[in-house]
Scaffold this motif. Sequence first.
Motif, mmCIF file in Angstrom:
data_model
loop_
_atom_site.group_PDB
_atom_site.id
_atom_site.type_symbol
_atom_site.label_atom_id
_atom_site.label_comp_id
_atom_site.label_asym_id
_atom_site.label_seq_id
_atom_site.Cartn_x
_atom_site.Cartn_y
_atom_site.Cartn_z
ATOM 1 N N GLY A 1 -9.293 -10.721 -5.521
ATOM 2 C CA GLY A 1 -9.021 -9.743 -4.469
ATOM 3 C C GLY A 1 -10.229 -9.640 -3.559
ATOM 4 O O GLY A 1 -11.065 -10.553 -3.509
ATOM 5 N N VAL B 1 0.825 -1.205 0.000
ATOM 6 C CA VAL B 1 0.000 0.000 0.000
ATOM 7 C C VAL B 1 0.862 1.259 0.000
ATOM 8 O O VAL B 1 0.500 2.266 -0.602
ATOM 9 C CB VAL B 1 -0.958 -0.015 1.210
ATOM 10 C CG1 VAL B 1 -1.651 1.313 1.404
ATOM 11 C CG2 VAL B 1 -1.981 -1.115 1.046
ATOM 12 N N HIS C 1 -10.107 -6.840 5.760
ATOM 13 C CA HIS C 1 -9.282 -5.744 5.253
ATOM 14 C C HIS C 1 -8.738 -4.922 6.421
ATOM 15 O O HIS C 1 -7.544 -4.612 6.478
ATOM 16 C CB HIS C 1 -10.124 -4.875 4.312
ATOM 17 C CG HIS C 1 -9.356 -3.784 3.660
ATOM 18 N ND1 HIS C 1 -9.202 -2.538 4.226
ATOM 19 C CD2 HIS C 1 -8.681 -3.754 2.490
ATOM 20 C CE1 HIS C 1 -8.463 -1.793 3.426
ATOM 21 N NE2 HIS C 1 -8.136 -2.502 2.365
ATOM 22 N N TRP D 1 -6.641 -6.288 -9.957
ATOM 23 C CA TRP D 1 -7.963 -6.582 -9.404
ATOM 24 C C TRP D 1 -9.055 -6.092 -10.352
ATOM 25 O O TRP D 1 -10.050 -6.773 -10.563
ATOM 26 C CB TRP D 1 -8.122 -5.965 -8.023
ATOM 27 C CG TRP D 1 -7.387 -6.720 -6.949
ATOM 28 C CD1 TRP D 1 -6.822 -7.961 -7.046
ATOM 29 C CD2 TRP D 1 -7.128 -6.281 -5.618
ATOM 30 N NE1 TRP D 1 -6.231 -8.312 -5.860
ATOM 31 C CE2 TRP D 1 -6.406 -7.305 -4.964
ATOM 32 C CE3 TRP D 1 -7.429 -5.117 -4.918
ATOM 33 C CZ2 TRP D 1 -6.002 -7.205 -3.636
ATOM 34 C CZ3 TRP D 1 -7.022 -5.019 -3.595
ATOM 35 C CH2 TRP D 1 -6.309 -6.052 -2.964
ATOM 36 N N ALA D 2 -8.855 -4.922 -10.938
ATOM 37 C CA ALA D 2 -9.845 -4.398 -11.889
ATOM 38 C C ALA D 2 -9.951 -5.296 -13.119
ATOM 39 O O ALA D 2 -11.015 -5.406 -13.736
ATOM 40 C CB ALA D 2 -9.484 -2.974 -12.305
ATOM 41 N N ALA E 1 0.966 -0.557 -5.358
ATOM 42 C CA ALA E 1 -0.469 -0.396 -5.113
ATOM 43 C C ALA E 1 -1.237 -0.242 -6.423
ATOM 44 O O ALA E 1 -2.296 -0.845 -6.611
ATOM 45 C CB ALA E 1 -0.707 0.801 -4.201
ATOM 46 N N ARG E 2 -0.693 0.537 -7.348
ATOM 47 C CA ARG E 2 -1.338 0.733 -8.650
ATOM 48 C C ARG E 2 -1.420 -0.592 -9.412
ATOM 49 O O ARG E 2 -2.453 -0.942 -9.980
ATOM 50 C CB ARG E 2 -0.590 1.782 -9.462
ATOM 51 C CG ARG E 2 -1.244 2.118 -10.790
ATOM 52 C CD ARG E 2 -0.551 3.252 -11.534
ATOM 53 N NE ARG E 2 0.884 3.084 -11.683
ATOM 54 C CZ ARG E 2 1.818 3.733 -10.963
ATOM 55 N NH1 ARG E 2 1.472 4.631 -10.061
ATOM 56 N NH2 ARG E 2 3.093 3.512 -11.162
ATOM 57 N N ARG E 3 -0.344 -1.356 -9.412
ATOM 58 C CA ARG E 3 -0.314 -2.649 -10.117
ATOM 59 C C ARG E 3 -1.360 -3.597 -9.529
ATOM 60 O O ARG E 3 -2.055 -4.309 -10.267
ATOM 61 C CB ARG E 3 1.096 -3.260 -10.014
ATOM 62 C CG ARG E 3 1.196 -4.708 -10.450
ATOM 63 C CD ARG E 3 1.093 -4.862 -11.954
ATOM 64 N NE ARG E 3 1.114 -6.260 -12.310
ATOM 65 C CZ ARG E 3 0.026 -6.979 -12.603
ATOM 66 N NH1 ARG E 3 -1.155 -6.428 -12.618
ATOM 67 N NH2 ARG E 3 0.133 -8.257 -12.904
ATOM 68 N N ILE E 4 -1.500 -3.622 -8.227
ATOM 69 C CA ILE E 4 -2.485 -4.498 -7.578
ATOM 70 C C ILE E 4 -3.903 -4.058 -7.948
ATOM 71 O O ILE E 4 -4.737 -4.891 -8.323
ATOM 72 C CB ILE E 4 -2.284 -4.516 -6.052
ATOM 73 C CG1 ILE E 4 -0.950 -5.199 -5.714
ATOM 74 C CG2 ILE E 4 -3.445 -5.208 -5.345
ATOM 75 C CD1 ILE E 4 -0.488 -5.000 -4.289
ATOM 76 N N ARG E 5 -4.176 -2.756 -7.870
ATOM 77 C CA ARG E 5 -5.512 -2.258 -8.226
ATOM 78 C C ARG E 5 -5.851 -2.588 -9.681
ATOM 79 O O ARG E 5 -6.968 -2.992 -9.995
ATOM 80 C CB ARG E 5 -5.598 -0.744 -7.994
ATOM 81 C CG ARG E 5 -5.794 -0.348 -6.556
ATOM 82 C CD ARG E 5 -6.179 1.121 -6.426
ATOM 83 N NE ARG E 5 -5.279 2.032 -7.098
ATOM 84 C CZ ARG E 5 -4.163 2.545 -6.589
ATOM 85 N NH1 ARG E 5 -3.812 2.235 -5.357
ATOM 86 N NH2 ARG E 5 -3.411 3.365 -7.282
ATOM 87 N N GLU E 6 -4.882 -2.409 -10.574
ATOM 88 C CA GLU E 6 -5.099 -2.720 -11.992
ATOM 89 C C GLU E 6 -5.401 -4.211 -12.186
ATOM 90 O O GLU E 6 -6.284 -4.579 -12.954
ATOM 91 C CB GLU E 6 -3.881 -2.316 -12.822
ATOM 92 C CG GLU E 6 -3.708 -0.824 -12.963
ATOM 93 C CD GLU E 6 -2.354 -0.427 -13.544
ATOM 94 O OE1 GLU E 6 -1.481 -1.312 -13.748
ATOM 95 O OE2 GLU E 6 -2.152 0.781 -13.787
#
Length: 195
Positions: free
Chosen positions: A127, A108, A166, A121-122, A114-119
């Motif tokens: 996740g 985080v 979370h 998951w999207a 963090a950006r790579r994880i969000r991408e």
Amino acid sequence: MSPRGVAIEGLRERLFAAADRVLARDGAAALTSRAVTEEAGCAKGVLHTHFAGLDEFVAELVLFRFGTAAALWRELPSRAGAGEVADHLADVAAAVLSLDPGLVGLAVTRPAAARRIREAWAAGAPGFAALEDAVSGYLRAEQGLGRVAASVDAESAALALVGTLHHLLMTGPPDAVPSSAARVRRLVRAVLGTA
């Protein structure tokens, strides 16, 4: 030490296992490329040969761990009608809580990770949203079998469980898994009305 230029079988998992040992022994602050490769018994540059850098490595490690936990939560629908509902949810929670909170915190605080994880998951990588869907689907299946009261709002119960996981991951110390698991079990019983 592996010889230079020779492919290392299972390198990704080997580096992930080494990172887990570094995290467990020395904490998130000690997780460096060098610490991981030394722990894995690999050449110092091998991590950067296979990952764009430590941020990508951290992101991929988090995604790999979520993928491992997802194998359990994907099984939830097949468990409907057998065993105890609270036990199944507690098992899933334990799999998620087995993620190292230090690793999650590190992911985080590193914007590229963090950006790579969000991408990911999207794009559909497992996740928190996938976990929420699996839990709510499982609870609805159990409601259909009469094992969970019809008055239980499956979506809200799933959100409460996932939100709690979370929170515990983001705020709990690495050694808090046993007490966190007990808290999750109490939450599950309360949400299901079986407390």
